[in-house]
Design a protein around this motif. Sequence first.
Motif, PDB file in Angstrom:
ATOM      1  N   VAL A  71       0.803  -1.227   0.000  1.00 24.35           N
ATOM      2  CA  VAL A  71       0.000   0.000   0.000  1.00 24.35           C
ATOM      3  C   VAL A  71       0.838   1.280   0.000  1.00 24.35           C
ATOM      4  N   ASP A  72       1.956   1.269   0.740  1.00 26.25           N
ATOM      5  CA  ASP A  72       2.742   2.505   0.852  1.00 26.25           C
ATOM      6  C   ASP A  72       3.954   2.543  -0.072  1.00 26.25           C
ATOM      7  N   TYR A  73       4.094   1.564  -0.947  1.00 28.25           N
ATOM      8  CA  TYR A  73       5.228   1.582  -1.878  1.00 28.25           C
ATOM      9  C   TYR A  73       5.171   2.838  -2.757  1.00 28.25           C
ATOM     10  N   THR A  74       6.338   3.421  -3.000  1.00 20.89           N
ATOM     11  CA  THR A  74       6.439   4.480  -4.004  1.00 20.89           C
ATOM     12  C   THR A  74       6.854   3.831  -5.322  1.00 20.89           C
ATOM     13  N   PHE A  75       6.801   4.633  -6.387  1.00 20.37           N
ATOM     14  CA  PHE A  75       7.293   4.125  -7.670  1.00 20.37           C
ATOM     15  C   PHE A  75       8.736   3.631  -7.529  1.00 20.37           C
ATOM     16  N   MET A  76       9.582   4.434  -6.842  1.00 22.11           N
ATOM     17  CA  MET A  76      10.988   4.051  -6.718  1.00 22.11           C
ATOM     18  C   MET A  76      11.162   2.762  -5.916  1.00 22.11           C
ATOM     19  N   ASP A  77      10.314   2.553  -4.900  1.00 21.55           N
ATOM     20  CA  ASP A  77      10.389   1.286  -4.158  1.00 21.55           C
ATOM     21  C   ASP A  77      10.172   0.107  -5.099  1.00 21.55           C
ATOM     22  N   THR A  78       9.162   0.246  -5.958  1.00 24.10           N
ATOM     23  CA  THR A  78       8.840  -0.894  -6.831  1.00 24.10           C
ATOM     24  C   THR A  78       9.856  -1.030  -7.963  1.00 24.10           C
ATOM     25  N   LYS A 134      -9.557  -2.614  -9.685  1.00 21.98           N
ATOM     26  CA  LYS A 134     -10.349  -2.056  -8.575  1.00 21.98           C
ATOM     27  C   LYS A 134      -9.457  -1.345  -7.562  1.00 21.98           C
ATOM     28  N   LEU A 135      -8.155  -1.656  -7.588  1.00 15.61           N
ATOM     29  CA  LEU A 135      -7.198  -0.992  -6.691  1.00 15.61           C
ATOM     30  C   LEU A 135      -6.473   0.133  -7.426  1.00 15.61           C
ATOM     31  N   ALA A 136      -6.942   0.427  -8.621  1.00 13.49           N
ATOM     32  CA  ALA A 136      -6.285   1.441  -9.464  1.00 13.49           C
ATOM     33  C   ALA A 136      -4.846   1.078  -9.797  1.00 13.49           C
ATOM     34  N   THR A 137      -4.616  -0.225  -9.945  1.00 12.45           N
ATOM     35  CA  THR A 137      -3.318  -0.659 -10.470  1.00 12.45           C
ATOM     36  C   THR A 137      -3.597  -1.692 -11.571  1.00 12.45           C
ATOM     37  N   ILE A 138      -2.573  -2.365 -12.041  1.00 11.26           N
ATOM     38  CA  ILE A 138      -2.793  -3.336 -13.123  1.00 11.26           C
ATOM     39  C   ILE A 138      -2.090  -4.644 -12.767  1.00 11.26           C
ATOM     40  N   CYS A 160      -9.699  -8.163 -17.115  1.00 11.02           N
ATOM     41  CA  CYS A 160      -8.759  -7.170 -16.558  1.00 11.02           C
ATOM     42  C   CYS A 160      -9.411  -5.800 -16.418  1.00 11.02           C
ATOM     43  N   LEU A 161     -10.325  -5.458 -17.332  1.00 14.22           N
ATOM     44  CA  LEU A 161     -10.914  -4.112 -17.286  1.00 14.22           C
ATOM     45  C   LEU A 161     -12.082  -4.020 -16.301  1.00 14.22           C
ATOM     46  N   THR A 162     -12.843  -5.095 -16.160  1.00 21.68           N
ATOM     47  CA  THR A 162     -13.967  -5.040 -15.208  1.00 21.68           C
ATOM     48  C   THR A 162     -13.575  -5.586 -13.837  1.00 21.68           C
TER      49      THR A 162
END
Length: 258
Positions: A71-78, A134-138, A160-162
């Motif tokens: 949940v708290d990962y930043t882009f750089m963390d990932t 649903k989590l606004a990720t992919i 994937c879209l629904t």
Amino acid sequence: MNFECIIVETKEKVGVITLNRPKALNALNDQLMSELGHALTAFDQDDGIHCIILTGSEKAFAAGADIASMVDYTFMDTYKGNFITRNWETIRTIRKPVIAAVAGYALGGGCELTMMCDFIIAADNAKFGQPEIKLATIPGAGGTQRLPRAISKSKAMDMCLTGRMMDATEAERAGLVSRIVPLEMLMEEALNAANTIASMSLPAVLMIKESVNRSYETTLAEGVHFERRMFQATFGTEDQKEGMRAFLEKRPAEFKHR
Ligand code: CAA
């Protein structure tokens, strides 16, 4: 090695790995994926093991990557930490067959993990989905790539879209799943399939896995070329002689590499 998030057992020539974080529906965190990688590699290197089963609980194969950890990962963390690839790819390097025995939820990374296995046997209560939207990720472990190859672009887009779930019947109809069995028969069916594979000649088993996987990575002409070379290579094994002679002599084959 002591495992906390998985249970590892051997049943004759079959290695069984059970995902075991029941309180989080087997959500896939770093520790679980690292333990899974170690267990898979150990079975792959064990001459006494010829096939591997990966399973979860009756309620969940795995409900996805662990949302609490992410949940708290930043882009750089990932990006810098190479999340998800860093410890999700081991299963792709395993040369022996891996059967996914799936009951309950196989969502997000859980669904992606089943697709990294060689085939899926589903209990009648299995549910597959890629709900990351649903989590606004992919999907991040191959879902957008393996799902269209497994079930067609249209259905993969829909999933994937629904973010909707697919039950076992729909998953089998779509070609994601190879067989459906009643929940109480799941492990028996998976063990029967694994024991059947383990009774075959190991070099032939490995060459089939390598050849089928090649079909995902190359052109048809290259794939057929690769298959032909593998087929020819089987004629360099004692087991091919034994398999064909046993057929002609109407007796069971006694494979050396089994
Ligand atoms: N990560 C972390 N914890 C999870 C989890 C996950 N993916 N899925 C479930 N859990 C936890 C819940 O938080 C809950 O914990 P608490 O008891 O401490 O509250 C516990 O497991 C039981 O879950 P529910 O109470 O939600 O159980 P339910 O039966 O009501 O619902 C479910 C089951 C439909 C599977 C629901 O849990 C759910 O929607 N889970 C999330 C599924 C999801 O979004 N997966 C995708 C994750 S992202 C991903 O995987 C990225 C990738 O591509 C790799």
